[in-house]
Design an enzyme around this catalytic site. Structure first.
Site, PDB file in Angstrom:
ATOM      1  N   HIS A   1      38.957  43.459  34.231  1.00 25.16           N
ATOM      2  CA  HIS A   1      39.253  43.669  35.646  1.00 25.16           C
ATOM      3  C   HIS A   1      38.202  44.544  36.321  1.00 25.16           C
ATOM      4  O   HIS A   1      38.213  44.725  37.539  1.00 25.16           O
ATOM      5  CB  HIS A   1      40.650  44.295  35.780  1.00 25.16           C
ATOM      6  CG  HIS A   1      41.211  44.272  37.156  1.00 25.16           C
ATOM      7  ND1 HIS A   1      41.385  45.415  37.916  1.00 25.16           N
ATOM      8  CD2 HIS A   1      41.648  43.244  37.933  1.00 25.16           C
ATOM      9  CE1 HIS A   1      41.899  45.101  39.087  1.00 25.16           C
ATOM     10  NE2 HIS A   1      42.076  43.784  39.126  1.00 25.16           N
TER      11      HIS A   1
ATOM     12  N   HIS B   1      42.830  47.899  49.845  1.00 20.80           N
ATOM     13  CA  HIS B   1      42.591  47.510  48.460  1.00 20.80           C
ATOM     14  C   HIS B   1      41.694  48.487  47.694  1.00 20.80           C
ATOM     15  O   HIS B   1      41.580  48.410  46.480  1.00 20.80           O
ATOM     16  CB  HIS B   1      41.959  46.108  48.444  1.00 20.80           C
ATOM     17  CG  HIS B   1      41.970  45.442  47.098  1.00 20.80           C
ATOM     18  ND1 HIS B   1      40.843  45.357  46.315  1.00 20.80           N
ATOM     19  CD2 HIS B   1      42.961  44.845  46.402  1.00 20.80           C
ATOM     20  CE1 HIS B   1      41.132  44.711  45.195  1.00 20.80           C
ATOM     21  NE2 HIS B   1      42.413  44.389  45.221  1.00 20.80           N
TER      22      HIS B   1
ATOM     23  N   ARG C   1      38.125  37.294  40.395  1.00 25.01           N
ATOM     24  CA  ARG C   1      38.577  36.285  41.353  1.00 25.01           C
ATOM     25  C   ARG C   1      37.404  35.941  42.251  1.00 25.01           C
ATOM     26  O   ARG C   1      36.852  36.827  42.907  1.00 25.01           O
ATOM     27  CB  ARG C   1      39.745  36.809  42.200  1.00 25.01           C
ATOM     28  CG  ARG C   1      41.002  37.117  41.408  1.00 25.01           C
ATOM     29  CD  ARG C   1      42.173  37.385  42.348  1.00 25.01           C
ATOM     30  NE  ARG C   1      43.301  37.995  41.654  1.00 25.01           N
ATOM     31  CZ  ARG C   1      44.225  37.328  40.995  1.00 25.01           C
ATOM     32  NH1 ARG C   1      44.156  36.015  40.924  1.00 25.01           N
ATOM     33  NH2 ARG C   1      45.226  37.958  40.402  1.00 25.01           N
TER      34      ARG C   1
ATOM     35  N   ASN D   1      54.137  36.453  48.965  1.00 25.42           N
ATOM     36  CA  ASN D   1      54.471  37.573  48.086  1.00 25.42           C
ATOM     37  C   ASN D   1      55.765  37.314  47.320  1.00 25.42           C
ATOM     38  O   ASN D   1      55.854  37.559  46.106  1.00 25.42           O
ATOM     39  CB  ASN D   1      54.621  38.860  48.902  1.00 25.42           C
ATOM     40  CG  ASN D   1      53.300  39.425  49.375  1.00 25.42           C
ATOM     41  OD1 ASN D   1      52.230  39.003  48.942  1.00 25.42           O
ATOM     42  ND2 ASN D   1      53.363  40.393  50.265  1.00 25.42           N
TER      43      ASN D   1
ATOM     44  N   TYR E   1      40.084  42.282  52.979  1.00 28.90           N
ATOM     45  CA  TYR E   1      40.513  43.466  52.237  1.00 28.90           C
ATOM     46  C   TYR E   1      39.586  44.635  52.549  1.00 28.90           C
ATOM     47  O   TYR E   1      38.378  44.451  52.743  1.00 28.90           O
ATOM     48  CB  TYR E   1      40.441  43.238  50.720  1.00 28.90           C
ATOM     49  CG  TYR E   1      41.334  42.172  50.145  1.00 28.90           C
ATOM     50  CD1 TYR E   1      42.154  41.369  50.938  1.00 28.90           C
ATOM     51  CD2 TYR E   1      41.359  41.939  48.773  1.00 28.90           C
ATOM     52  CE1 TYR E   1      42.967  40.396  50.386  1.00 28.90           C
ATOM     53  CE2 TYR E   1      42.171  40.967  48.209  1.00 28.90           C
ATOM     54  CZ  TYR E   1      42.967  40.193  49.016  1.00 28.90           C
ATOM     55  OH  TYR E   1      43.762  39.227  48.461  1.00 28.90           O
TER      56      TYR E   1
ATOM     57  N   ARG F   1      49.358  51.668  48.661  1.00 27.18           N
ATOM     58  CA  ARG F   1      49.757  50.574  49.548  1.00 27.18           C
ATOM     59  C   ARG F   1      51.060  49.913  49.100  1.00 27.18           C
ATOM     60  O   ARG F   1      51.937  49.630  49.895  1.00 27.18           O
ATOM     61  CB  ARG F   1      48.658  49.514  49.606  1.00 27.18           C
ATOM     62  CG  ARG F   1      48.955  48.397  50.590  1.00 27.18           C
ATOM     63  CD  ARG F   1      48.121  47.165  50.313  1.00 27.18           C
ATOM     64  NE  ARG F   1      48.600  46.415  49.176  1.00 27.18           N
ATOM     65  CZ  ARG F   1      47.827  45.942  48.196  1.00 27.18           C
ATOM     66  NH1 ARG F   1      46.540  46.172  48.196  1.00 27.18           N
ATOM     67  NH2 ARG F   1      48.336  45.256  47.195  1.00 27.18           N
TER      68      ARG F   1
ATOM     69  N   ARG G   1      45.643  35.769  37.152  1.00 22.19           N
ATOM     70  CA  ARG G   1      46.821  34.976  37.469  1.00 22.19           C
ATOM     71  C   ARG G   1      46.668  34.170  38.755  1.00 22.19           C
ATOM     72  O   ARG G   1      46.261  34.685  39.785  1.00 22.19           O
ATOM     73  CB  ARG G   1      48.051  35.880  37.575  1.00 22.19           C
ATOM     74  CG  ARG G   1      49.348  35.100  37.776  1.00 22.19           C
ATOM     75  CD  ARG G   1      50.540  36.018  37.810  1.00 22.19           C
ATOM     76  NE  ARG G   1      50.884  36.496  36.483  1.00 22.19           N
ATOM     77  CZ  ARG G   1      51.155  37.767  36.192  1.00 22.19           C
ATOM     78  NH1 ARG G   1      51.094  38.671  37.131  1.00 22.19           N
ATOM     79  NH2 ARG G   1      51.470  38.119  34.972  1.00 22.19           N
TER      80      ARG G   1
END
Length: 688
Positions: free
Chosen positions: A436, A593, A376, A46, A469, A565, A406
């Protein structure tokens, strides 16, 4: 709360608090030791991303002379000072936690040793490993007048080496070289066990290289060897409108990322001053220097914990996702979805059902078209293989691949090329917008007409992260949702006039306004003396206008419960502004998530699933999707999920008006851990 405090929490300082909550999980003695090591790894990963993107962006603003305050009251320079102070404190705490965890692991017989702690047999074994496996991969890179300072790759581990020529006078300036620690080899090297011992022992790869560093420099004497690591600016700068081929443009930018401006330098504590001076001058690092007392880059602990055989007592109890019971009853998934909507809750229910659905569609002669978005994707994606099969069998397959996801850009480029090769229509989305939204559409010929089958999700189509997740997926053949799904793909892949969405909220066109209307409706109910309630679960909340809208609703008397979160810029508990708002964050075994929104609507309850967080980038710069859940029983299950989160008194923290988080403390005799209770939800279906 003091009047001088901003009604908004700074986004980046809020992120620091989120990473601190992850660090607290690494420190929590109630978590198994190897799981604590994983949390420590996540803290490192992170921080890497935060430095390479957020801190790098602040540096760019400072270099450009930007002095304007953000909406939370910080200038770039003021924020920079606070961030460096807090991250320095966090890193210090992180390594204190590392030492604590390994003291615990040593009691379980697990050690990371220094070379001088090994016995003769172990030393011989690692010497053989070095000379046979490691040495051939190493490349020493000297720095002198004829050999300029080499390119230092971002987030790779290196050794800075100072040397003297054999026989050189004492006053001669030392020579400088660097050696990259090869990331292709395991960072932790097992050593043979001791006689009559059950201990498991490792040495770190950089320690091994340091031990035999003299083998790389014949005729020279190394006298200082210390690890260092550089983090560069990783943000891509794309001219999408001027790019003839977006895929090629992104490939160029990825190559440029290697030369991104240095943002952070990490060095081992005790590095020779001359070596440190060379690094700072050559890499042009002034302020953001971290001297580390321990191994650099603790992200290796994730692989270390996962690959250590045995020791199940040091891990969370194994949880195998169950296959959704609806699809076990009848093998024809189309028949099930045609008769009723199906909700899936990952990771408690298996993502294999999504793979199976696409595979069934690929081989079904009545399926005419498959369309889906990919943001992703995992390294070995069964979905991609199924889409390729469908295209090869002659179906119309359209895949919207987001090349700008990213740190997944290279993988997505590879998938895009593979899909194109198989005959899929690959689209890279709209200029200036990331795609997205998580949506899959199958068009099938049935009984003389066409029927649309849709899957919408809160998470990526990634079978790897679906085991880590918490996310929601919805299968439906509802005609209104099917119509909106077709219109969405038409807008992304072709030319289309603005569409009047029947069910969806879609960013950047109308999602924000639809959320405003839903919030305003609750405010109107509250003003009319009716019960009004909003529960919203998401990853991040940082859009100022959305926060102000929630403040308005709070002032109108709406009860608002937010489960956020990560970043939250809303400040709850401000008298006259946000006293009706509570904010909770849950950090536990699985990454929370899912994005779920609940509106009481005077008893006619509505529930929505979404791909979007309430951040400016999601609401204005991305193609995002919010979808209603029409099935009454499924709505009840989702409301139950939200209430489980709100009842958590083990891993939930509540955001206070100070901007800090405090653990929720309920009845000590009745601990309630929502993620561990949530595993029962698949069994409740039909009994909500």
């Amino acid at each position: 709360m003091n009047k001088g405090i901003s009604p908004y929490v700074n986004r980046d300082l809020s992120w620091i608090e989120f990473n601190r909550r992850v660090l607290q999980e690494a420190q929590d003695p109630s978590n198994p030791l190897l799981e604590r090591a994983k949390f420590l790894s996540i803290v490192s990963s992170n921080l890497d991303e935060f430095m390479s993107v957020r801190v790098a962006g602040i540096q760019d603003q400072m270099r450009a002379g930007f002095t304007k305050m953000d909406f939370s009251g910080y200038t770039p320079a003021g924020l920079w000072k606070r961030l460096i102070k807090r991250t320095t404190e966090m890193v210090h705490e992180q390594y204190r936690t590392y030492r604590e965890i390994f003291r615990g692991l040593s009691k379980e017989g697990i050690f990371i040793r220094s070379i001088d702690e090994l016995n003769a047999t172990q030393t011989n074994a690692i010497s053989e490993y070095f000379h046979e496996i490691v040495f051939p991969v190493l490349t020493p890179m000297a720095v002198d007048q004829s050999r300029p300072f080499p390119l230092v790759h971002t987030k790779e581990l290196y050794l800075a080496v100072l040397l003297n020529r054999v026989g050189a006078p004492e006053e001669e300036e030392p020579l400088f070289a660097i050696v990259q620690v090869p990331s292709i080899l395991s960072r932790f090297v097992p050593v043979p066990g001791r006689i009559n011992s059950k201990k498991v022992e490792f040495v770190l790869l950089e320690s091994l290289i340091e031990q035999y560093i003299d083998t790389l420099f014949n005729g020279y004497t190394p006298f200082s060897v210390h690890p260092f690591r550089l983090t560069r600016n990783a943000d891509l700068t794309l001219n999408e409108e001027g790019a003839e081929d977006l895929l090629e443009e992104i490939e160029k930018e990825l190559r440029r990322r290697r030369w991104g401006i240095p943002v952070r330098l990490e060095v081992a504590k005790g590095m020779h001053p001359y070596a440190l001076q060379v690094l700072r001058e050559e890499l042009e690092i002034e302020d953001n220097l971290f001297e580390i007392e321990g191994p650099l880059d603790l992200s290796f602990l994730m692989r270390f914990s996962n690959q250590l055989p045995g020791y199940d007592n040091l891990r969370f109890e194994r949880m195998d996702p169950v296959y959704p019971r609806e699809f076990e009853e009848i093998p024809d998934m189309f028949e099930i979805i045609r008769s009723r909507d199906v909700l899936m809750y990952h990771p408690y229910e298996s993502f294999e059902a999504v793979n199976d659905f696409v595979l069934q569609a690929a081989y079904d002669p009545d399926v005419l078209a498959i369309k889906m978005t990919l943001y992703r994707v995992s390294g070995q994606s069964a979905l991609v293989q199924a889409l390729a099969k469908a295209a090869e069998s002659g179906k119309q397959v359209t895949v919207v691949v987001e090349l700008k996801a990213r740190f997944d850009e290279e993988r997505n480029i590879a998938w895009a090329r593979q899909l194109e090769k198989a005959g899929c229509h690959v689209v890279y989305g709209l200029v200036g917008l990331k795609t997205h939204a998580k949506i899959l559409l199958v068009v099938r010929r049935e009984f003389g007409t066409l029927r649309r089958y849709v899957h919408v999700g809160t998470g990526n189509y990634n079978d790897s992260t679906a085991t880590l997740y918490t996310d929601i997926g919805l299968f439906t053949s509802h005609p209104i949702i099917g119509g909106d799904a077709s219109a969405l793909f038409n807008e992304v892949t072709g030319y289309s006039s603005p569409y009047e969405w029947k069910a969806f909220g879609v960013a950047p066109t109308d999602l924000k306004e639809k959320l405003y209307r839903l919030i305003d409706r609750e405010s109107n109910h509250a003003r009319a003396g009716k019960k009004a309630h909003i529960i919203a679960k998401m990853n991040s909340l940082s859009n100022k206008e959305m926060i102000d809208k929630l403040y308005e609703a709070s002032q109108a008397g709406v009860k608002i419960e937010l489960i956020v979160r990560g970043v939250c810029c809303l400040r709850p508990g401000i008298p006259g502004r946000s006293e009706n708002i509570k904010v909770f964050s849950i950090v536990d075994r699985f990454l929370e998530h899912a994005r779920i929104m609940y509106f009481r609507n005077n008893g006619a309850e509505e529930v929505y699933l979404s791909s979007a967080d309430w951040m400016t980038r999601n609401l204005t710069k991305r193609i995002e999707l919010m979808c209603p859940v029409f099935d009454i029983e499924l709505r009840k299950i989702l409301i139950k999920m939200l209430k489980l989160n709100l009842e958590d008194n083990v891993k939930a923290r509540e955001l206070k008006s100070s901007g800090l988080y405090e653990h929720v403390h309920g009845d000590a005799d009745k601990p309630f851990r929502s993620q561990f209770e949530a595993k029962l939800i698949p069994l409740w279906k039909g009994h909500a």
